[in-house]
Write a protein that holds these residues in place. Structure first.
Motif, mmCIF file in Angstrom:
data_model
loop_
_atom_site.group_PDB
_atom_site.id
_atom_site.type_symbol
_atom_site.label_atom_id
_atom_site.label_comp_id
_atom_site.label_asym_id
_atom_site.label_seq_id
_atom_site.Cartn_x
_atom_site.Cartn_y
_atom_site.Cartn_z
ATOM 1 N N GLU A 32 0.827 -1.205 0.000
ATOM 2 C CA GLU A 32 0.000 0.000 0.000
ATOM 3 C C GLU A 32 0.863 1.258 0.000
ATOM 4 O O GLU A 32 0.575 2.230 -0.704
ATOM 5 C CB GLU A 32 -0.928 -0.017 1.214
ATOM 6 N N THR A 83 -7.337 -3.236 -1.259
ATOM 7 C CA THR A 83 -7.759 -3.485 -2.632
ATOM 8 C C THR A 83 -9.114 -4.183 -2.647
ATOM 9 O O THR A 83 -9.609 -4.659 -1.629
ATOM 10 C CB THR A 83 -6.740 -4.369 -3.371
ATOM 11 N N THR A 98 2.879 -9.725 -6.648
ATOM 12 C CA THR A 98 2.276 -8.402 -6.775
ATOM 13 C C THR A 98 3.032 -7.573 -7.804
ATOM 14 O O THR A 98 4.267 -7.581 -7.829
ATOM 15 C CB THR A 98 2.319 -7.665 -5.420
ATOM 16 N N ALA A 152 -6.689 -9.379 -7.050
ATOM 17 C CA ALA A 152 -7.295 -8.147 -6.545
ATOM 18 C C ALA A 152 -6.505 -6.972 -7.099
ATOM 19 O O ALA A 152 -5.315 -7.103 -7.415
ATOM 20 C CB ALA A 152 -7.309 -8.124 -5.022
ATOM 21 N N GLN A 153 -7.164 -5.828 -7.205
ATOM 22 C CA GLN A 153 -6.541 -4.658 -7.808
ATOM 23 C C GLN A 153 -6.944 -3.384 -7.081
ATOM 24 O O GLN A 153 -7.946 -3.346 -6.364
ATOM 25 C CB GLN A 153 -6.966 -4.515 -9.279
ATOM 26 N N SER A 154 -6.151 -2.352 -7.297
ATOM 27 C CA SER A 154 -6.524 -0.992 -6.953
ATOM 28 C C SER A 154 -5.868 -0.096 -7.989
ATOM 29 O O SER A 154 -4.713 -0.318 -8.380
ATOM 30 C CB SER A 154 -6.056 -0.623 -5.541
ATOM 31 N N TRP A 160 -1.189 1.675 -10.558
ATOM 32 C CA TRP A 160 -2.093 0.566 -10.285
ATOM 33 C C TRP A 160 -1.328 -0.572 -9.612
ATOM 34 O O TRP A 160 -0.106 -0.678 -9.713
ATOM 35 C CB TRP A 160 -2.785 0.075 -11.553
ATOM 36 N N HIS A 162 -1.752 -4.876 -8.995
ATOM 37 C CA HIS A 162 -2.427 -6.140 -9.295
ATOM 38 C C HIS A 162 -1.721 -7.201 -8.454
ATOM 39 O O HIS A 162 -0.533 -7.454 -8.658
ATOM 40 C CB HIS A 162 -2.310 -6.469 -10.789
#
Length: 259
Positions: A32, A83, A98, A152-154, A160, A162
């Motif tokens: 993060e 995420t 990641t 999961a993503q943000s 970005w 993933h």
């Protein structure tokens, strides 16, 4: 494996962090912070985590996703990550990979969930070439119609992330802490957890998977290996992660509200 330390012509630089058994909460905090505070590209590989832990997406509802009574009785930690995506239980049998990238890191890649998912599946198709019937189904990596990787993503303004939890192996008992989700991929049909997932260990040695993932990533990026100590100074900058453990009180309240 030796990683080139210089930038390959035409390939963007990517920092590579490799861990073994890093606690999943610490990993998520690192991710993060790198997403929000760094301007560099990162690949993070964590070979297992220390204790069985449930990890929920940012909008996950415990009462709908967890057998809360069992979770509380057995004191299984529950994390709400930063995420989206579904709920997983992870342990030493999980391999985490990641990618954190600037929006212009991958040429012609549109910074939206489906294009990023498709890009990742093409990268992993190199890893699993000739092994099983690998493909992307909806948001999952599967062999045939059995899931072994959850994503999961943000996506932020300029970057970005993933990230994937790969089930190299799993403890059957741990699956009992998870309810069948109300929203499930169509290909799951009505299958329970054990009929829906499969372990990667039946297809590929663990170290081979990790090495091939590094090799595949190296076809698109110039990789530079770093260690946790080398980013600790960066990690000391002021940052308050949103990823956290849910308290027993929060889980108990969720159980009552869900009745």
């Amino acid at each position: 494996m030796l990683i080139p330390q210089i930038r390959n012509m035409g390939r963007p630089m990517m920092n590579l962090l490799r861990f073994k058994g890093l606690p999943i909460l610490q990993q998520l905090h690192v991710e993060e912070q790198l997403l929000r505070k760094s301007s560099e590209n990162w690949c993070i590989i964590n070979d297992g985590t220390n204790h069985p832990t449930i990890v929920m997406g940012v909008s996950g509802k415990p009462a709908e996703l967890l057998e809360i009574e069992s979770v509380l009785r057995d004191q299984v930690p529950v994390i709400r990550r930063f995420t989206g995506g579904g709920t997983v239980i992870v342990d030493h049998g999980t391999v985490f990979v990641t990618f954190i990238c600037n929006k212009d890191a991958v040429p012609d890649l549109q910074p939206y969930p489906r294009p990023i998912m498709s890009w990742s599946s093409l990268l992993y198709s190199k890893v699993f070439q000739g092994i099983g019937d690998f493909h992307l189904r909806e948001n999952d990596y599967v062999f045939g119609n059995h899931k072994f990787g959850g994503n999961a993503q943000s996506i932020t303004k300029n970057r970005w992330i993933h990230h994937t939890s790969f089930l190299w192996d799993f403890n059957v008992r741990n699956m009992t802490y998870l309810k069948l989700p109300k929203r499930a991929p169509a290909y799951r049909l009505t299958r329970g957890h054990l009929d829906f997932i499969c372990p990667m260990k039946d297809y590929m040695p663990r170290s081979t998977f990790i090495n091939k993932t590094v090799e595949a990533t190296g076809t698109q990026f110039s990789l530079r290996s770093l260690h946790l100590e080398e980013i600790e100074a960066f990690s000391e900058t002021e940052f308050c992660p949103s990823t956290r453990f849910l308290t027993d009180e929060e889980l108990e309240a969720a159980a009552v509200a869900g009745q």
